[in-house]
Design a protein around this motif. Structure first.
Motif, PDB file in Angstrom:
ATOM      1  N   ARG A  73       1.387   5.789  -1.366  1.00  0.00           N
ATOM      2  CA  ARG A  73       0.484   6.828  -0.723  1.00  0.00           C
ATOM      3  C   ARG A  73       1.407   8.010  -0.964  1.00  0.00           C
ATOM      4  N   TYR A  74       1.723   9.552  -1.702  1.00  0.00           N
ATOM      5  CA  TYR A  74       2.260   9.777  -1.427  1.00  0.00           C
ATOM      6  C   TYR A  74       2.785  11.111  -0.580  1.00  0.00           C
ATOM      7  N   GLU A  88      -2.780   0.094  -2.966  1.00  0.00           N
ATOM      8  CA  GLU A  88      -3.548  -0.913  -1.671  1.00  0.00           C
ATOM      9  C   GLU A  88      -3.605  -2.350  -2.322  1.00  0.00           C
ATOM     10  N   SER A  91       0.473  -1.538   0.226  1.00  0.00           N
ATOM     11  CA  SER A  91       0.125   0.212  -0.145  1.00  0.00           C
ATOM     12  C   SER A  91       0.861   0.853  -0.022  1.00  0.00           C
ATOM     13  N   SER A 131       4.232   5.287  -9.599  1.00  0.00           N
ATOM     14  CA  SER A 131       4.390   4.977  -8.863  1.00  0.00           C
ATOM     15  C   SER A 131       5.150   3.366  -8.026  1.00  0.00           C
ATOM     16  N   ASN A 165      -0.205  13.157   0.042  1.00  0.00           N
ATOM     17  CA  ASN A 165      -1.222  13.370  -0.679  1.00  0.00           C
ATOM     18  C   ASN A 165      -2.435  12.093   0.848  1.00  0.00           C
ATOM     19  N   HIS A 166      -3.334  12.673   0.711  1.00  0.00           N
ATOM     20  CA  HIS A 166      -4.238  11.640   1.637  1.00  0.00           C
ATOM     21  C   HIS A 166      -4.654  10.408   0.657  1.00  0.00           C
ATOM     22  N   GLU A 167      -4.963  10.050  -0.600  1.00  0.00           N
ATOM     23  CA  GLU A 167      -5.510   9.730  -1.204  1.00  0.00           C
ATOM     24  C   GLU A 167      -4.138   7.973  -1.756  1.00  0.00           C
ATOM     25  N   TRP A 168      -4.924   6.755  -1.651  1.00  0.00           N
ATOM     26  CA  TRP A 168      -3.821   5.531  -1.623  1.00  0.00           C
ATOM     27  C   TRP A 168      -3.863   5.560  -3.566  1.00  0.00           C
ATOM     28  N   ILE A 169      -2.837   5.410  -3.567  1.00  0.00           N
ATOM     29  CA  ILE A 169      -2.303   5.002  -4.567  1.00  0.00           C
ATOM     30  C   ILE A 169      -2.291   3.618  -5.311  1.00  0.00           C
TER      31      ILE A 169
END
Length: 552
Positions: A346-347, A356, A344, A380, A350-354
């Protein structure tokens, strides 16, 4: 002051240069003061001897005056030579030191900084730090030592005059600089910030001038630069006024010292306790001694600018690296077997998972095609495999060992990558290619370029492989830059070859040839091939094809 001590510690390899520069500055100053004082005494003594007809030994004072003149001239040259040599060595050391700390932070730790801002820090801010040695350490140490020597010298003739002289030197060398520092400190910090903003704006605008002209935004950006320029000019004018005021104050202190010496020595000459020639000597000595403190107000005036530059440098140096390198790294053996287990990611911004709970097994010497929409995490995967960013959960295994147990730099030596955004240096095509393998033969280079379908274009140029590509490759088309980047990756002796949108900017016919050659190249070199693309054409024969869906 904490930043000042940190800087001085960095100067440690060049302490002997710094000490020699201070010594030469002190000797030069003393010779200059002695020259003026001796000349005053000699001219006065000779005039008195001529009037009275008294014989005088003029050989000794004449020799001393010549010696002082020679020492002053030679000392000034040597002092400039040594102090500037020391400064250049320090600046070189600071740039290397800064780059060595900057490199491990890229790219994760630097994503919030503009390229122009980073350039300003590594060039202009470090240049500003030369104030620490040339304009702060040297003048302060020389002023301190020489003031004590001046006081001792004058005490032999008149203790009260020595005390008055020392008091005026303290006012000119301590009180005035502190006062100037208080007036100029905030302005100096503002100048550093404004200069940084101006450089960053100009660099970014030059790099994107085409887009600014196309969308008609050049006027607004020009106005922004004009505003920053006017702001900088206003701040510099304020600093100039402060500098003029401080120099006038120092001139006043020097004049007061001259008058004090005259008022005290004239009665002593009159009552016979002092020789008449000593009047000119002590008066000129009192005046010339203020050369020792003349640089101090400007040195303290520059403290705000200097400390602001130092803080900007240390702000980056003190950033914590997101990647922790192992104390005892594991040894990497090729070929590489890569596994993603429940990864999992994410940057940091950024709170959004790239990604998971992502799983992927890439056996060695196989081919993999990764497809997906923009934002689905294709690029990513490269960033976390190269350890540019840490993962939030799960494991990435290389030959069944966690990637965290490998040294990042060593790991990257086994992976060749063609990212979406490639950089070509303002150099020849040949030198850009040899970044991947500095000792590559021309046969190896031409073979890689033929596979990337760029050899014929290069040969058609008047300079061939010595053709200059221009700043960031501006003399080439996007497709030509892309194929040179592919050839460069093919030259690297790596176990894994990763290409992110390798056919971007290529016409369909050339793209098909390049993709076909890439698969054949990886097979011949026994490499693992990973192609990230949005095109279905040409990847049908991959051992694996996965499609990443964009998270919502």
């Amino acid at each position: 002051m904490k930043d000042l001590f940190r800087l001085i510690k960095l100067f440690k390899p060049y302490y002997h240069w710094l000490a020699l520069g201070i010594f030469l500055s002190l000797i030069t100053l003393l010779a200059n003061v002695a020259l003026l004082a001796l000349s005053g005494w000699f001219i006065t003594a000779m005039a008195i001897a001529g009037v009275t007809g008294v014989a005088i030994n003029y050989f000794t004072p004449a020799a001393l005056i010549r010696a002082a003149a020679i020492i002053r001239t030679a000392g000034r040259y040597a002092e400039r030579l040594v102090t500037h040599e020391a400064t250049f060595r320090l600046l070189s050391e600071l740039r290397v030191w800064f780059y060595q700390h900057l490199e491990p932070l890229a790219p994760a730790g630097l994503e919030s900084y503009k390229s122009g801002d980073l350039l300003s820090r590594i060039r202009a801010d470090i240049d500003t730090l030369n104030n620490v040695y040339l304009r702060l350490i040297v003048p302060v140490v020389v002023a301190l030592i020489s003031s004590v020597l001046f006081f001792i010298f004058l005490s032999f003739y008149n203790p009260l005059l020595a005390l008055v002289e020392l008091t005026l030197l303290l006012i000119a060398g301590v009180i005035v600089p502190l006062w100037v520092n208080r007036l100029a400190y905030d302005t100096g910090k503002q100048i550093t910030q404004t200069q940084s903003q101006l450089r960053s704006a100009i660099i970014n605008d030059l790099q994107s001038m085409g887009e600014l002209l196309i969308y008609g935004a050049d006027t607004a950006h020009a106005e922004h630069i004009e505003h920053l320029s006017q702001q900088l000019a206003t701040q510099q004018q304020k600093m100039s006024r402060i500098s003029g005021l401080s120099q006038a104050t120092l001139g006043l202190c020097a004049s007061l010292a001259l008058w004090a010496s005259l008022l005290m020595i004239i009665p002593m000459v009159d009552n016979g306790s002092q020789l008449p020639a000593n009047l000119a000597m002590l008066a000129l000595f009192s005046l010339a001694s203020f050369e020792a403190v003349m640089p101090l107000p400007f040195a303290f005036q520059s403290l705000g600018e200097t400390f602001a530059a130092a803080r900007r440098i240390f702000n980056i140096i003190d950033k914590k690296n997101l990647i922790t390198e192992p104390t005892t790294p594991a040894t990497i053996h090729t070929p590489l077997h890569i596994k993603f287990e429940q990864v999992s990611f994410r940057y940091p911004t950024n709170h959004e998972w790239i990604l998971e709970s992502f799983n992927l097994d890439i056996p060695p010497q196989t081919s993999l095609a990764i497809m997906g929409q923009t934002g689905s995490g294709k690029s990513s995967l490269i960033n976390i495999l190269l350890r540019f960013y840490p993962i939030n959960a799960g494991k990435i295994l290389i030959n069944n060992t966690s990637i965290e147990h490998y040294n990042s730099e060593t790991l990257r030596q086994h992976i060749a990558v063609v990212p979406q955004q490639n950089h070509l240096f303002n150099d020849s095509i040949l030198n850009n290619l040899r970044l991947a393998k500095h000792n590559a033969t021309m046969q190896e280079i031409e073979t890689a370029c033929k596979a990337a379908q760029i050899h014929d274009f290069i040969q058609a140029q008047p300079e061939g492989y010595h053709t200059l590509v221009g700043e960031i490759g501006t003399r080439l088309s996007g497709g030509q830059r892309q194929r040179i980047a592919i050839a460069r990756a093919l030259l690297k002796p790596a176990s894994v070859l990763i290409l992110d949108e390798p056919t971007e900017g290529l016409d369909p016919q050339t793209a098909d040839k390049v993709i076909k050659n890439l698969y054949q190249w990886a097979k011949d070199k026994q490499q693992t091939l990973i192609i990230i693309t949005h095109r279905l054409e040409g990847i049908e024969n991959s051992d694996q094809i996965i499609n990443l869906s964009r998270r919502k």
